[in-house]
Design a protein around this motif. Structure first.
Motif, mmCIF file in Angstrom:
data_model
loop_
_atom_site.group_PDB
_atom_site.id
_atom_site.type_symbol
_atom_site.label_atom_id
_atom_site.label_comp_id
_atom_site.label_asym_id
_atom_site.label_seq_id
_atom_site.Cartn_x
_atom_site.Cartn_y
_atom_site.Cartn_z
ATOM 1 N N GLN A 29 3.230 -23.679 47.330
ATOM 2 C CA GLN A 29 2.205 -23.696 46.270
ATOM 3 C C GLN A 29 2.810 -24.087 44.922
ATOM 4 O O GLN A 29 2.230 -24.869 44.174
ATOM 5 C CB GLN A 29 1.565 -22.318 46.122
ATOM 6 C CG GLN A 29 0.605 -21.951 47.231
ATOM 7 C CD GLN A 29 0.239 -20.472 47.162
ATOM 8 O OE1 GLN A 29 0.041 -19.931 46.081
ATOM 9 N NE2 GLN A 29 0.181 -19.810 48.290
ATOM 10 N N LEU A 50 3.412 -19.102 39.380
ATOM 11 C CA LEU A 50 3.992 -19.062 40.723
ATOM 12 C C LEU A 50 5.511 -18.897 40.672
ATOM 13 O O LEU A 50 6.094 -18.168 41.470
ATOM 14 C CB LEU A 50 3.611 -20.330 41.492
ATOM 15 C CG LEU A 50 2.153 -20.367 41.943
ATOM 16 C CD1 LEU A 50 1.691 -21.794 42.216
ATOM 17 C CD2 LEU A 50 1.954 -19.503 43.201
ATOM 18 N N ARG A 76 -0.170 -22.796 36.046
ATOM 19 C CA ARG A 76 -0.111 -22.390 37.450
ATOM 20 C C ARG A 76 1.337 -22.422 37.954
ATOM 21 O O ARG A 76 1.779 -21.531 38.675
ATOM 22 C CB ARG A 76 -0.995 -23.358 38.275
ATOM 23 C CG ARG A 76 -1.540 -22.811 39.567
ATOM 24 C CD ARG A 76 -2.905 -23.436 39.901
ATOM 25 N NE ARG A 76 -2.914 -24.891 39.796
ATOM 26 C CZ ARG A 76 -2.594 -25.731 40.805
ATOM 27 N NH1 ARG A 76 -2.247 -25.254 41.986
ATOM 28 N NH2 ARG A 76 -2.618 -27.032 40.637
#
Ligand SMILES: [Zn+2]
Length: 559
Positions: free
Chosen positions: A46, A69, A65
């Protein structure tokens, strides 16, 4: 005596209770790896995909994002209980299976460098971003006027007026004085974090967690220094004469601003050669695709997934990308039909084939390059070809006289560039080592002592400033610079081995590996396939018959 008894006990117990198998360390590790990979693999995928999105779109929400992560992944490696468990397994000496040992090492070092208490980590991140922000927003001035780095480069590569050169060079260094206090604070915080896990300083921790040792690096750099001293002096004397002549001064009056780069890490463009003219009517993507196919390392699938051309908002440089360790490999470029982009696409595809051809039967943790510098070596090995006269002749169907013309200038340039970079890397390696050993010493003087010693450049008259701190790597990529040099050394060592032991040639004259599948087969079998199955130096020894040595780099570039 006691020790012997203890060992006997361990071996005896299972014999008496065969039905009740104790959890051996190997079993324990196997279970740990299973649950660890189950957590880390999807997060890594991801994070990688988010990074690809961010780089291709430039959207802030995509970058956010990525950060989120990455933080999540970092939290896994920050876990002190799991680190203690791994440490115990490593110190027990009871993990014997070679693959298990390698996986344990990978895990151990990944956890080790992340063992920072939350409070200290917060201070570190704070200090880091403050320093970087200051660095990024600072603009040097010339005669009171703000200048950008690209203005400075233009002046340093073209300006004949020595006063203007001096001002531009000084402007390039001003950011050093502006950030040096923050940087020293950052160095001390990094050292504090390293001491908490038992290391004398952050430099040593970085080297050790990169599976290298300071003695080993000292040895390689000392040998490189000795082998390049005399040839570098010779090449530089020749360059100094050309430069001084151009400025109408004596060679002994040359100052740091007379060279074409703020740190003299690039060769001044005094040897005229326009390689772009050979590429401007060609398609560098097609050339790269055809070349790699010819040596048996197909890249058409990689190129089909890649993002190759310039677009608004897109990351302006280039990188190779691995999504999932199951074959999703891509590159990002902003291609133009120039020599620089020919080199770049060959370089990035070198990284990409390394990832693509990892043996997927190996465990997930080992499906990566043996070291970051070994993938750099493969990328450099191929990137170097864009200026290789034999390669250009074969790829571009040039007549002999054009090949000879390219050869004369290009090889001289390449040779000087390589030796020059080696001398510069010695400054960086030795300075950083001493910076972390004693951050409170007179660093400005130390810097110029090393520049004089390795680069043969005189310090400017008057008091010395903290111009050294303008080198971005001290802030953003600490204690890493030596790996660029190690990559160059390995690229040459592999080149030497392929020429003499795979292709069975007497010399590398005119060698471009064009259309020779033995090259791809050899690299797949010995370097790309094994991934991280062996420690980097064992991989190198298995692939080339000896551990990493500067010998072949020197043979290749110093003639
Ligand atoms: Zn690279």
């Amino acid at each position: 005596m006691e020790r012997i008894l203890a060992v006997v006990a361990v071996f005896v117990i299972p014999l008496f209770f065969p039905g009740c198998e104790p959890v051996t360390k190997e079993k324990q590790l196997e279970r740990f790896i299973e649950s660890h990979v189950a957590k880390v693999e999807p997060l890594t995928r991801q994070a990688n995909l988010a990074y690809w999105d961010a780089s291709t779109t430039g959207k802030p929400e995509d970058y956010e994002r990525v950060n989120k992560l990455q933080l999540e992944i970092r939290r896994i490696y920050n876990n002190p209980q799991e680190f203690a468990l791994l440490k115990d397994m490593k110190e027990s000496g009871q993990i014997r299976d070679a693959r298990a040992v390698r996986q344990l090492d990978k895990l151990y070092y990944a956890y080790l460098k992340n063992q920072i208490e939350p409070e200290l980590l917060e201070k570190l991140v704070d200090s880091d971003s403050r320093t970087q922000e200051k660095y990024n927003t600072f603009r040097g001035t010339m005669d009171g006027k703000k200048v950008t780095m690209s203005d400075i480069y233009t002046i340093l590569t073209t300006e004949e007026d020595c006063r203007k050169r001096e001002l531009a060079w000084k402007a390039s260094k001003q950011v050093g004085d502006a950030i040096v206090d923050d940087l020293i604070e950052l160095v001390k915080l990094r050292n504090m974090a390293a001491r908490k896990v038992g290391f004398e300083n952050y430099h040593t921790l970085s080297i050790v967690s990169g599976e290298q040792s300071v003695e080993e690096l000292d040895g390689i750099f000392d040998e490189l220094c000795e082998l390049t001293s005399e040839p570098f002096a010779r090449l530089k004397k020749e360059l100094d004469e050309i430069l001084a002549d151009g400025y109408g001064i004596a060679p002994q009056d040359l100052m740091p601003w007379h060279y074409h780069d703020p740190f003299f890490q690039r060769t001044p463009l005094v040897y005229d050669l326009d390689l772009d003219m050979y590429y401007k009517d060609r398609d560098v993507k097609e050339l790269a695709e055809k070349y790699y196919a010819g040596i048996g390392l197909d890249v058409d699938d990689i190129l089909a997934r890649s993002d190759l051309y310039d677009r608004e908002g897109k990351y302006p440089h280039a990188f190779s990308f691995e999504g999932d360790r199951h074959g999703d490999v891509r590159i990002l470029c902003n291609l133009q039909n120039t020599e620089r982009w020919m080199e770049t696409i060959l370089h990035e595809l070198g990284h990409a084939v390394y990832s693509k051809y990892h043996d997927r039967k190996e465990p997930w943790l080992l499906r990566e390059p043996a070291h970051s510098f070994t993938t750099e070596a493969i990328a450099m090995f191929f990137g170097r070809l864009s200026r290789n006269a034999a390669w250009m002749q074969q790829m571009l169907s040039l007549p002999d006289e054009q090949r000879m013309k390219i050869e004369q200038v290009s090889e001289k340039y390449l040779r000087f560039q390589q030796v020059l970079f080696a001398r510069w890397a010695m400054v960086m390696y030795n300075f950083e080592k001493q910076l972390y050993a004693e951050a409170d010493q007179d660093l400005n003087t130390l810097w110029w002592d090393l520049v004089e010693k390795y680069q043969f450049i005189k310090r400017p008259p008057g008091p010395v400033d903290a111009g050294w701190a303008s080198k971005l790597h001290f802030t953003t990529a600490p204690c890493y610079y030596h790996n660029y040099m190690m990559g160059e050394l390995l690229a040459s060592q592999l080149h030497n081995h392929i020429v003499h032991k795979v292709l069975m040639l007497k010399s590398d004259e005119g060698v471009s590996y064009f259309g020779d599948r033995r090259v791809g087969d050899y690299l797949r079998g010995k370097v790309l396939g094994p991934g991280a199955l062996y420690h980097w130096n064992e991989m190198i020894e298995r692939a080339s018959g000896e551990p990493l040595t500067p010998k072949y780099f020197v043979n290749q570039f110093i003639k």
